[in-house]
Write an enzyme that holds these catalytic residues in place. Structure first.
Site, PDB file in Angstrom:
ATOM      1  N   CYS A   1     -36.860  12.046  55.371  1.00  9.43           N
ATOM      2  CA  CYS A   1     -37.888  11.418  54.432  1.00  9.43           C
ATOM      3  C   CYS A   1     -38.140  10.079  55.208  1.00  9.43           C
ATOM      4  CB  CYS A   1     -36.806  10.795  54.006  1.00  9.43           C
ATOM      5  SG  CYS A   1     -35.751  11.870  52.908  1.00  9.43           S
TER       6      CYS A   1
ATOM      7  N   LYS B   1     -40.032   8.492  43.700  1.00  8.02           N
ATOM      8  CA  LYS B   1     -39.550   8.501  44.984  1.00  8.02           C
ATOM      9  C   LYS B   1     -39.996   7.777  46.240  1.00  8.02           C
ATOM     10  CE  LYS B   1     -36.776   9.746  48.495  1.00  8.02           C
ATOM     11  NZ  LYS B   1     -35.126   9.442  48.544  1.00  8.02           N
TER      12      LYS B   1
HETATM   13  N1  LIG Z   1     -32.079  14.895  53.777  1.00  7.65           N
HETATM   14  C1  LIG Z   1     -32.519  13.150  53.340  1.00  7.65           C
HETATM   15  O1  LIG Z   1     -31.902  12.406  53.997  1.00  7.65           O
HETATM   16  C2  LIG Z   1     -33.285  13.187  52.133  1.00  7.65           C
HETATM   17  C3  LIG Z   1     -32.505  12.291  51.616  1.00  7.65           C
HETATM   18  C4  LIG Z   1     -33.503  12.219  49.923  1.00  7.65           C
HETATM   19  C5  LIG Z   1     -34.638  13.275  50.101  1.00  7.65           C
HETATM   20  N2  LIG Z   1     -34.931  14.199  50.712  1.00  7.65           N
HETATM   21  C6  LIG Z   1     -35.575  15.805  49.941  1.00  7.65           C
HETATM   22  O2  LIG Z   1     -34.785  16.534  50.088  1.00  7.65           O
HETATM   23  C7  LIG Z   1     -34.746  17.979  50.016  1.00  7.65           C
HETATM   24  C8  LIG Z   1     -34.271  18.400  50.976  1.00  7.65           C
HETATM   25  O3  LIG Z   1     -33.585  18.107  52.452  1.00  7.65           O
HETATM   26  P1  LIG Z   1     -32.840  17.986  52.739  1.00  7.65           P
HETATM   27  O4  LIG Z   1     -32.902  17.287  54.331  1.00  7.65           O
HETATM   28  O5  LIG Z   1     -31.389  18.332  52.571  1.00  7.65           O
HETATM   29  O6  LIG Z   1     -33.833  19.878  53.493  1.00  7.65           O
HETATM   30  P2  LIG Z   1     -32.866  20.605  54.763  1.00  7.65           P
HETATM   31  O7  LIG Z   1     -34.394  21.880  55.755  1.00  7.65           O
HETATM   32  O8  LIG Z   1     -31.336  20.399  55.589  1.00  7.65           O
HETATM   33  O9  LIG Z   1     -33.106  21.629  53.371  1.00  7.65           O
HETATM   34  C9  LIG Z   1     -33.359  22.554  52.911  1.00  7.65           C
HETATM   35  C10 LIG Z   1     -32.687  24.410  52.738  1.00  7.65           C
HETATM   36  O10 LIG Z   1     -33.502  24.641  51.470  1.00  7.65           O
HETATM   37  C11 LIG Z   1     -33.399  26.354  52.171  1.00  7.65           C
HETATM   38  N3  LIG Z   1     -34.646  26.741  51.423  1.00  7.65           N
HETATM   39  C12 LIG Z   1     -35.980  26.487  52.152  1.00  7.65           C
HETATM   40  N4  LIG Z   1     -36.138  27.770  51.224  1.00  7.65           N
HETATM   41  C13 LIG Z   1     -35.844  27.973  50.544  1.00  7.65           C
HETATM   42  C14 LIG Z   1     -35.817  29.287  49.617  1.00  7.65           C
HETATM   43  N5  LIG Z   1     -37.011  29.452  48.947  1.00  7.65           N
HETATM   44  N6  LIG Z   1     -34.865  29.233  48.865  1.00  7.65           N
HETATM   45  C15 LIG Z   1     -33.642  29.021  49.007  1.00  7.65           C
HETATM   46  N7  LIG Z   1     -33.160  28.005  49.711  1.00  7.65           N
HETATM   47  C16 LIG Z   1     -34.684  27.510  50.180  1.00  7.65           C
HETATM   48  C17 LIG Z   1     -33.226  25.831  53.494  1.00  7.65           C
HETATM   49  O11 LIG Z   1     -32.545  27.156  54.330  1.00  7.65           O
HETATM   50  C18 LIG Z   1     -32.561  24.517  53.354  1.00  7.65           C
HETATM   51  O12 LIG Z   1     -30.786  25.404  54.352  1.00  7.65           O
HETATM   52  C19 LIG Z   1     -36.211  17.443  50.587  1.00  7.65           C
HETATM   53  O13 LIG Z   1     -37.910  17.525  50.309  1.00  7.65           O
HETATM   54  C20 LIG Z   1     -36.223  16.000  51.935  1.00  7.65           C
HETATM   55  O14 LIG Z   1     -37.711  15.042  51.485  1.00  7.65           O
HETATM   56  C21 LIG Z   1     -34.039  13.934  51.808  1.00  7.65           C
END
Ligand SMILES: NC(=O)c1ccc[n+]([C@@H]2O[C@H](COP(=O)([O-])OP(=O)(O)OC[C@H]3O[C@@H](n4cnc5c(N)ncnc54)[C@H](O)[C@@H]3O)[C@@H](O)[C@H]2O)c1
Length: 483
Positions: free
Chosen positions: A309, A251
C-alpha cells in the site's frame, strides 16, 4: 451509527417474505426496502462472495465467515482455491490460519474459480490487486477483468462493494459501465459502492472489526445499503461520504499522510543520530502538543517502509496530480525519503563495525526478519530487500532468519537461504540486524542472544522495538533508527 442514513427510503422493492424467525428477501438484498435490508443483513439470510482471495480477501472472508456469514471466495488462482477448501491459507497473518480452518470446517467458508458463484450471493465484495505500473501509474486490469466476470452473473438485487485501492473515478467510470453492460442499471437494479480497505497487516483481524468503514455509493441508496452491511457484518461504524470518488480519494489521503508522516519521523531520526539524541524521546514529547482537535502525532522512524500500500498509493496521488497538470511535491518526497532508509540502515551497521575496527568482509552479520512488517510473512515490496542486498554485496558472512516467511517467499528477497533456527543464525555474529520486530524476537532472551553472539556484538534495532537499556545491559552495542 451510520452518518448518512437519512431514512429517505425507497420502498418499491420486492416483497419481503417472513420466514420462521427470520426475514428472507425474495429478489436480492438491494431491492428490499432499507428496513428489510437491515433485517436480512442482521439475520444473515444471504451469502457473501469475495472476489480476489489474496491477503485482503482472505482476511475479510475468514472474519465474515467467523461472524456467521456464508462466504464464497472467488479467485483466478486455482492454488489459492485448493488451499482454502483444504482449510489452510498461505497468507501469514496472526490468527488467520485458525480462522480459515474453523470456518471451512464449519462449512461457512469455501472458495472457487467459478464466477457463477456470484449469482448465489446477494453481496459481492471485490478485493483484487491494483499494482503500480512502470510509470507509477495504477494498473486496474484485474479490476476490469473481475468486473466483467461479475457482470456476467449480475442479477437484480445485488450489492457490489469495491474495496481494492483505486484512483478516484474508477468505481463510476470503469466498474459501473462494465456492470451495466449486463443490461441492469446501477442504483436502480443493483447497488454499487466503494469502501476502501483500511486494515494494516500484522493486526489485520483486529483492524477489520474495529476501524470505521468509509462508504461512498454511486447513489444514496447504494451508500445506505453498504453502510448497513458493514454495521451488521462487522459491527463497525460506517462513515458515509458524498460519493464513490470521495471514498476513493479518502483511502489515498490516509496512505499519503502515513507515508509522509513516517518520512518526517525518518528525517528527524537522521538528525537525531548525528546529534546523538534519542529521536523517540523527541517524538514522544512533541506528540504531547495539542493542535486543533488532536495532538501532534509523529509516527515512528524505521529501517524503511514497504508492503503493497504505502509504496504505491502515494505514487497513485503523484500520478493523479500529473494528469491534472499539478506537480505535487509531497507524494514524491515521502517516497524518496522512505526509500533511502534501507541503505541508511546498512550504513549504520557498517559504521558501528568500523568503530570496533571490523570491516564488513571480515564480519558475520545475522539479519533477523525480512517481512515488510512485524508479525507477518508478507515480503511484497519489503524494504529489507535493499538492506540485505547491500550486506550480500559487502562480502560479509550473512545469515538470514525469519520465522514468519516461507522459504519460497524468502527467495523474492534474497538468494541466501533462510536459516530455520534463530540460534544457528546468530551464532558468533558480529552484528545482529533486526529488520522486523517479530514477536518471536522479543520472546528470545537477550542474555541467551549475548551468549551466542561475538563479544561486543552490535544489535541494530531497525524497528525501534527493543528497550535500549535492556539491550546494553545484556552486553550489546545498541543502535536504533534515530536512537
Ligand atoms: N495488503 C494490504 O495490507 C492492503 C490494505 C488495504 C488495501 N489494500 C488493497 O486491497 C487490494 C488487494 O490487496 P491484497 O494485498 O489482498 O492483494 P493480493 O495480490 O494479495 O490479492 C489479490 C487477489 O486477487 C486475485 N485476482 C486477480 N485478478 C482477479 C480476477 N480477475 N478475479 C478474481 N480474482 C483475481 C489474485 O489472484 C489475488 O489472489 C489492493 O488494491 C490493495 O492496494 C491492501
Amino acid at each position: 451509527m451510520c452518518h448518512a442514513c437519512q431514512h429517505q427510503i425507497e420502498r418499491r422493492g420486492p416483497r419481503v417474505l417472513a420466514g420462521v424467525g427470520i426475514v428472507t428477501v425474495e429478489r436480492g438484498i438491494f431491492l428490499a426496502g432499507d428496513e428489510s435490508v437491515g433485517q436480512a443483513l442482521k439475520d444473515k439470510t444471504t451469502g457473501i462472495a469475495v472476489v480476489g482471495f489474496g491477503y485482503i480477501g482472505t482476511v475479510i472472508g475468514a472474519v465474515l465467515a467467523d461472524r456467521g456469514w456464508r462466504v464464497t471466495g472467488i479467485d483466478v488462482r486455482p492454488g489459492v482455491v485448493e488451499e482454502i477448501n483444504a482449510g489452510t491459507t498461505s497468507v501469514r497473518e496472526p490468527d488467520l490460519d485458525a480462522l480459515v480452518a474453523s470456518t471451512v470446517a464449519a462449512g461457512r467458508l469455501s472458495a472457487t474459480t467459478d464466477f457463477s458463484a456470484v449469482a448465489d450471493n446477494d453481496i459481492v465484495i471485490v478485493t483484487v490487486g491494483t499494482p503500480l505500473g512502470p510509470d507509477f501509474e495504477p494498473i486496474v486490469d484485474d479490476i476490469e477483468s473481475a468486473a466483467k466476470n461479475v457482470a456476467a452473473h449480475l442479477r437484480p438485487g445485488h450489492l457490489i462493494v469495491l474495496k481494492s485501492t483505486v484512483p478516484p473515478e474508477t468505481t463510476e467510470t470503469l466498474v459501473r459501465p462494465i456492470l451495466e453492460n449486463s443490461g441492469l442499471v446501477a442504483g436502480r437494479d443493483f447497488g454499487l459502492a466503494f469502501c476502501p480497505e483500511r486494515l494494516a497487516e500484522g493486526h489485520a483481524i483486529r483492524d477489520l472489526i474495529s476501524i470505521p468503514v468509509v462508504v461512498g455509493g454511486i447513489d444514496e441508496r447504494s451508500a445506505r445499503a453498504a453502510a448497513t452491511l458493514w454495521e451488521h457484518a462487522l459491527g463497525v461504524e460506517a462513515v458515509v461520504v458524498e460519493d464513490a470518488r470521495t471514498a476513493e480519494m479518502t483511502k489515498l489521503a490516509d496512505n499519503l499522510w502515513i507515508d509522509l508522516n513516517v518520512a518526517l519521523a525518518n528525517e528527524l531520526a537522521m538528525i537525531c543520530d548525528r546529534l546523538g539524541m534519542d529521536a523517540l524521546q523527541v517524538i514522544d514529547a512533541a506528540n504531547t502538543l495539542p493542535k486543533v482537535n488532536y495532538n501532534v502525532n509523529i509516527l515512528m522512524p524505521s529501517m524503511g517502509v514497504g508492503g503493497y500500500c504505502l509504496t504505491k498509493d502515494p505514487w497513485f496521488v503523484q500520478h493523479l496530480g500529473e494528469g491534472l497538470g499539478l506537480s505535487l511535491a509531497t507524494p514524491r518526497t515521502s517516497r524518496t525519503v522512505n526509500d533511502t532508509m534501507p541503505a541508511y540502515t546498512f550504513g549504520l551497521v557498517q559504521r558501528l563495525l568500523a568503530d570496533q575496527g571490523k570491516a564488513l568482509p571480515d564480519s558475520k552479520v545475522a539479519v533477523l526478519g525480512i517481512a515488510f512488517k512485524n508479525n507477518t510473512g508478507d515480503c511484497r515490496l519489503t524494504p529489507t530487500k535493499h538492506t540485505v542486498a547491500l550486506f550480500e554485496q559487502s562480502g560479509c558472512r550473512l545469515t538470514v532468519h525469519d520465522p514468519w516467511v516461507t522459504a519460497g517467499e524468502a527467495l523474492t528477497v534474497t538468494q541466501v537461504p533462510l536459516t530455520p533456527d534463530m540460534e544457528d543464525a546468530v551464532e558468533d555474529a558480529d552484528a545482529v540486524v533486526f529488520l522486523t520486530g517479530h514477536r518471536q524476537f522479543h520472546e528470545f532472551p537477550l542474555a541467551r542472544l549475548a551468549d551466542l553472539t561475538a563479544e561486543s556484538c552490535i544489535l541494530l534495532d531497525g524497528r525501534n522495538s527493543f528497550v535500549p537499556a535492556d539491550v546494553r545491559a545484556a552486553g550489546f552495542v545498541y543502535k536504533g533508527i534515530g536512537r
